[in-house]
Design an enzyme around this catalytic site. Structure first.
Site, PDB file in Angstrom:
ATOM      1  N   ASP A  10       0.876  -1.182   0.000  1.00  0.00           N
ATOM      2  CA  ASP A  10       0.000   0.000   0.000  1.00  0.00           C
ATOM      3  C   ASP A  10       0.909   1.226   0.000  1.00  0.00           C
ATOM      4  OD1 ASP A  10      -2.246   1.693   0.266  1.00  0.00           O
ATOM      5  OD2 ASP A  10      -2.076   1.708   2.454  1.00  0.00           O
ATOM      6  N   SER A  11       0.309   2.362  -0.290  1.00  0.00           N
ATOM      7  CA  SER A  11       1.048   3.627  -0.213  1.00  0.00           C
ATOM      8  C   SER A  11       1.479   3.917   1.221  1.00  0.00           C
ATOM      9  CB  SER A  11       0.153   4.767  -0.685  1.00  0.00           C
ATOM     10  OG  SER A  11      -0.951   4.882   0.189  1.00  0.00           O
ATOM     11  N   TYR A  42      -0.544   8.570  -2.326  1.00  0.00           N
ATOM     12  CA  TYR A  42      -0.508   8.332  -3.772  1.00  0.00           C
ATOM     13  C   TYR A  42      -1.640   9.115  -4.463  1.00  0.00           C
ATOM     14  CZ  TYR A  42       2.579   4.124  -3.578  1.00  0.00           C
ATOM     15  OH  TYR A  42       3.631   3.244  -3.420  1.00  0.00           O
ATOM     16  N   GLY A  43      -2.711   9.345  -3.706  1.00  0.00           N
ATOM     17  CA  GLY A  43      -3.935   9.915  -4.276  1.00  0.00           C
ATOM     18  C   GLY A  43      -3.765  11.099  -5.228  1.00  0.00           C
ATOM     19  N   CYS A  73      -4.411  -1.178  -2.025  1.00  0.00           N
ATOM     20  CA  CYS A  73      -4.552   0.265  -2.190  1.00  0.00           C
ATOM     21  C   CYS A  73      -5.501   0.510  -3.361  1.00  0.00           C
ATOM     22  CB  CYS A  73      -3.164   0.845  -2.480  1.00  0.00           C
ATOM     23  SG  CYS A  73      -3.141   2.598  -2.862  1.00  0.00           S
ATOM     24  N   ASN A  74      -6.600   1.186  -3.094  1.00  0.00           N
ATOM     25  CA  ASN A  74      -7.561   1.471  -4.176  1.00  0.00           C
ATOM     26  C   ASN A  74      -6.924   2.336  -5.259  1.00  0.00           C
ATOM     27  OD1 ASN A  74     -10.680   0.937  -3.079  1.00  0.00           O
ATOM     28  ND2 ASN A  74      -9.170   1.192  -1.470  1.00  0.00           N
ATOM     29  N   CYS A 183     -10.840   3.612   0.250  1.00  0.00           N
ATOM     30  CA  CYS A 183      -9.399   3.734   0.498  1.00  0.00           C
ATOM     31  C   CYS A 183      -9.098   2.824   1.676  1.00  0.00           C
ATOM     32  CB  CYS A 183      -9.059   5.186   0.831  1.00  0.00           C
ATOM     33  SG  CYS A 183      -7.392   5.451   1.461  1.00  0.00           S
ATOM     34  N   THR A 184      -7.991   2.091   1.596  1.00  0.00           N
ATOM     35  CA  THR A 184      -7.734   1.099   2.640  1.00  0.00           C
ATOM     36  C   THR A 184      -7.307   1.726   3.975  1.00  0.00           C
ATOM     37  OG1 THR A 184      -5.499   0.795   1.777  1.00  0.00           O
ATOM     38  CG2 THR A 184      -7.189  -0.755   1.026  1.00  0.00           C
ATOM     39  N   HIS A 185      -7.018   3.013   3.971  1.00  0.00           N
ATOM     40  CA  HIS A 185      -6.771   3.684   5.248  1.00  0.00           C
ATOM     41  C   HIS A 185      -8.078   3.908   6.025  1.00  0.00           C
ATOM     42  CE1 HIS A 185      -2.867   4.643   3.485  1.00  0.00           C
ATOM     43  NE2 HIS A 185      -2.469   5.214   4.600  1.00  0.00           N
TER      44      HIS A 185
HETATM   45  N1  DGL Z   1      -4.618   3.269   1.008  1.00  0.00           N
HETATM   46  C1  DGL Z   1      -4.610   4.009  -0.221  1.00  0.00           C
HETATM   47  C2  DGL Z   1      -5.888   3.699  -1.014  1.00  0.00           C
HETATM   48  O1  DGL Z   1      -6.522   2.694  -0.767  1.00  0.00           O
HETATM   49  C3  DGL Z   1      -4.327   5.451   0.047  1.00  0.00           C
HETATM   50  C4  DGL Z   1      -3.939   6.201  -1.165  1.00  0.00           C
HETATM   51  C5  DGL Z   1      -3.073   7.383  -0.914  1.00  0.00           C
HETATM   52  O2  DGL Z   1      -1.946   7.196  -0.493  1.00  0.00           O
HETATM   53  O3  DGL Z   1      -3.529   8.491  -1.237  1.00  0.00           O
HETATM   54  O4  DGL Z   1      -6.263   4.394  -1.918  1.00  0.00           O
END
Ligand code: DGL
Length: 259
Positions: A10-11, A42-43, A73-74, A183-185
């Site tokens: 994930d990011s 990453y978004g 990570c989505n 988002c997985t966060h």
């Molecule tokens: N956990 C990431 C997701 O599912 C976060 C993306 C990010 O870093 O912006 O999208």
């Protein structure tokens, strides 16, 4: 049959929410988790950069001999998984906002989606929402700043509560009855969201579905670990170890790794 590890990236620390689901459903599997926290979020990055970072994470997990990779990570899934699948031979599991179940079950014909800019602007997202949600109202909000707060250890802060209240207000005004966490966060925000949302609003996330899909794909490729040695879990971050520890319930050790 394989006792090689499942790789998960994930990011940042958010994908640990997916790791938990996978570990619960597949307790005999070895897992390696990579948190690319130094590059989070990453978004706001474009598709090209998100793909570059996803390649870097994939290469590292392949060096560690992973048999399958979960893109937890989505944002990375919706922007880079096609590239990864085309260029590497192992199976990849991705995660996308669960629009389908929300669209299927909504009574008010209005659903909310909280996700990153990278996810909301991706071609995959517009394809999925065009397919499943064309007859209902979809209120999309970019969760700007949320990943940054979680990555800096401010999950339970007043700042976080204020941001979430702001982002869900237009959804409540539109009378949503489902909120999709894209988002997985965000599963880590559920306790705060439960305080902010009326009781009838259902929160949907895709973590469990990802774990089930991981199991199905391992079965299909004959890659389940059927040896009964105790599973090894390895967590690596190029960011703050303490933040990651705080999200992992058990005392799993986390190592700092430059990547
Ligand atoms: N956990 C990431 C997701 O599912 C976060 C993306 C990010 O870093 O912006 O999208």
């Amino acid at each position: 049959m394989s006792n090689k590890p499942i790789g998960i990236f994930d990011s940042g620390v958010g994908g640990t929410s997916i790791w938990k689901e996978i570990h619960q459903l597949l307790p005999h599997e070895h897992t390696i988790y990579l948190s690319d926290s130094i590059n989070a979020p990453y978004g706001p990055k474009g598709k090209e950069r998100i793909t570059e970072l996803s390649i870097k994470n994939t290469e590292l997990l392949l060096k560690k001999d992973c048999k399958l990779i979960v893109v937890a990570c989505n944002t990375a899934t919706t922007n880079a998984i096609d590239y990864l699948r085309q260029n590497y031979s192992i199976p990849f599991i991705g995660i996308e906002p669960a629009i389908k179940p929300a669209a299927l079950h909504t009574q008010t014909k209005a659903i909310g989606i909280l996700a990153t800019k990278g996810t909301l602007t991706s071609a995959l997202f517009s394809k999925t929402s065009g397919k499943f949600a064309k007859d209902i109202k979809v209120i999309e909000r970019e969760g700007k700043g949320i990943v940054e707060l979680i990555e800096s250890g401010k999950l339970n802060s007043d700042e976080m509560k204020a941001l979430l209240a702001e982002y869900i207000q237009p959804m409540l005004d539109a009378n949503i009855d489902h909120l999709v966490l894209g988002c997985t966060h965000y599963p880590y925000l559920v306790p705060i969201l439960l305080e902010l949302l009326p009781k009838h609003v259902k929160i949907i996330d895709s973590g469990e579905a990802v774990a089930r899909q991981t199991k199905a794909v391992l079965e299909k490729h004959n890659l389940l670990n059927i040896t009964r040695v105790s599973p090894k879990t390895e967590f690596y971050t190029n960011g703050n170890i303490g933040v990651m520890h705080s999200l992992l319930e058990q005392k799993n050790s986390v190592e700092f790794l430059k990547f």
